[in-house]
Design a protein around this motif. Structure first.
Motif: not given
Length: 144
Positions: A91-96, A108-111, A117-120
């Motif tokens: 989504g928008t305004h996401v930081r990975l 992944i939802a907005d914001g 290192g996150a692993k979904l």
């Protein structure tokens, strides 16, 4: 009463509008952009990043070494260095954060912010049609 053209005040010069910033995406010389890829205005793609068969929105930042494959990345999103996003919607305004792994089927939802290192986990798709088909093909439990 008509206005006298000789008495009209001279037209004041109008200020020129500022030139818009260059809307083209900024791509590093070593990044790889594949076929069937759309990249929005003001998006930056860093060195050694790979974007294939994906849509990347406006004002996004794709970090060095990131890999996007069959992904939809909406506006104003930051994908960190070394991230892998495959077959997912972000989504928008996401930081990975750096080194994140987003496998096929994730949404992944907005914001949302994912840390470094996150692993979904891969998402198993479900639908009413599949559930109905499974119920028809599976044998009925026997009564004892």
């Amino acid at each position: 009463m008509r206005a006298n053209p000789a008495r009209a005040s001279p037209a004041l010069p109008q200020p020129r509008p500022a030139a818009p910033a260059d809307p083209r995406p900024a791509e590093n010389r070593t990044c790889k952009i594949g076929n069937n890829t759309l990249i929005g205005a003001h998006t930056t793609i860093a060195a050694n990043a790979s974007v294939r068969a994906s849509v990347v929105g406006q004002r996004c930042t794709i970090g060095p070494g990131a890999v996007l494959r069959d992904a939809y990345i909406f506006d104003d999103t930051h994908v960190g260095a070394g991230c892998a996003v495959e077959g997912s919607i972000v989504g928008t305004h996401v930081r990975l954060g750096d080194g994140c792994a987003v496998p096929r089927g994730c949404r992944i939802a907005d914001g949302v912010t994912l840390g470094a290192g996150a692993k979904l986990r891969r998402v198993a798709r479900g639908s009413k049609r599949r559930a109905a088909a499974a119920a028809v093909t599976s044998p009925a439990p026997e009564a004892a």
